[in-house]
Scaffold this motif. Structure first.
Motif, mmCIF file in Angstrom:
data_model
loop_
_atom_site.group_PDB
_atom_site.id
_atom_site.type_symbol
_atom_site.label_atom_id
_atom_site.label_comp_id
_atom_site.label_asym_id
_atom_site.label_seq_id
_atom_site.Cartn_x
_atom_site.Cartn_y
_atom_site.Cartn_z
ATOM 1 N N ARG A 1 20.114 -44.571 -3.830
ATOM 2 C CA ARG A 1 21.412 -45.243 -3.928
ATOM 3 C C ARG A 1 22.495 -44.220 -4.247
ATOM 4 N N ASP A 2 23.226 -44.415 -5.347
ATOM 5 C CA ASP A 2 24.268 -43.466 -5.725
ATOM 6 C C ASP A 2 23.785 -42.447 -6.753
ATOM 7 N N LYS A 3 22.455 -42.400 -6.983
ATOM 8 C CA LYS A 3 21.881 -41.514 -7.991
ATOM 9 C C LYS A 3 20.735 -40.712 -7.382
ATOM 10 N N TYR A 4 19.929 -40.163 -8.260
ATOM 11 C CA TYR A 4 18.737 -39.433 -7.855
ATOM 12 C C TYR A 4 17.566 -39.890 -8.693
ATOM 13 N N ILE A 5 16.393 -39.914 -8.081
ATOM 14 C CA ILE A 5 15.159 -40.131 -8.830
ATOM 15 C C ILE A 5 14.550 -38.753 -9.028
ATOM 16 N N THR A 6 14.291 -38.417 -10.269
ATOM 17 C CA THR A 6 13.691 -37.130 -10.576
ATOM 18 C C THR A 6 12.347 -37.374 -11.241
ATOM 19 N N LEU A 7 11.323 -36.708 -10.725
ATOM 20 C CA LEU A 7 9.969 -36.809 -11.261
ATOM 21 C C LEU A 7 9.622 -35.478 -11.920
ATOM 22 N N PHE A 8 9.338 -35.546 -13.216
ATOM 23 C CA PHE A 8 8.947 -34.363 -13.988
ATOM 24 C C PHE A 8 7.468 -34.490 -14.340
ATOM 25 N N GLN A 9 6.780 -33.360 -14.428
ATOM 26 C CA GLN A 9 5.396 -33.345 -14.901
ATOM 27 C C GLN A 9 5.333 -32.526 -16.177
ATOM 28 N N LYS A 10 4.589 -33.047 -17.164
ATOM 29 C CA LYS A 10 4.461 -32.357 -18.443
ATOM 30 C C LYS A 10 3.254 -31.423 -18.402
ATOM 31 N N LYS A 11 3.497 -30.164 -18.710
ATOM 32 C CA LYS A 11 2.437 -29.158 -18.702
ATOM 33 C C LYS A 11 2.311 -28.568 -20.098
ATOM 34 N N ARG A 12 1.149 -28.014 -20.376
ATOM 35 C CA ARG A 12 0.962 -27.314 -21.658
ATOM 36 C C ARG A 12 1.757 -26.020 -21.612
#
Length: 105
Positions: free
Chosen positions: A93-104
Motif C-alpha cells: 500500500r503506502d508503506k513497506y513490509i519489512t521482515l527481520f530475522q534475529k540472529k545470535r
C-alpha cells in the motif's frame, strides 16, 4: 495463538518467546517516543533466535498527523538491535513490509 495487550507497556506480560512476531498497522500509531522504544524492545525480546519480526512501516522519519508518526524502521533496528538482519523489504500500500530475522551476536 493470538495475544492482545499493550505492546508498549514496560512490563509486557507475554512470557514465551515466539518464532514470529507480527505488527501490522500498529507501530506508526505509537506517537510517544518512549512508548515506541518500549514497544520495539518488547517485540524484539519476544523473538526467538532464528525467529522473525514482521513490521509494516512508512520507513521514513516524519509526523503525519496527531495519531500517526512515521519512523525509519530500518535505521532504528540497525541502531538498536544489531542482532536483527533484513530478510525482505516489500512495498505494501503506502508503506513497506519489512521482515527481520534475529540472529545470535
Amino acid at each position: 495463538s493470538f495475544i492482545c495487550q499493550d505492546i508498549s507497556a514496560p512490563c509486557c506480560s507475554i512470557l514465551r518467546k515466539r518464532g514470529l512476531v507480527v505488527s501490522l498497522d500498529v507501530i506508526q500509531h505509537i506517537v510517544d517516543d518512549g512508548k515506541f522504544k518500549s514497544a520495539m524492545q518488547n517485540m524484539s525480546n519476544l523473538v526467538t533466535f532464528g525467529g522473525y519480526l514482521l513490521i509494516d512501516t512508512f520507513n521514513e522519519d516524519k509526523v503525519i498527523n496527531t495519531h500517526v508518526v512515521a519512523r525509519d524502521m530500518i535505521k532504528y533496528i540497525n541502531e538498536t538491535s544489531p542482532n536483527f538482519t533484513i530478510i525482505a523489504y516489500l512495498p505494501f500500500r503506502d508503506k513497506y513490509i519489512t521482515l527481520f530475522q534475529k540472529k545470535r551476536v
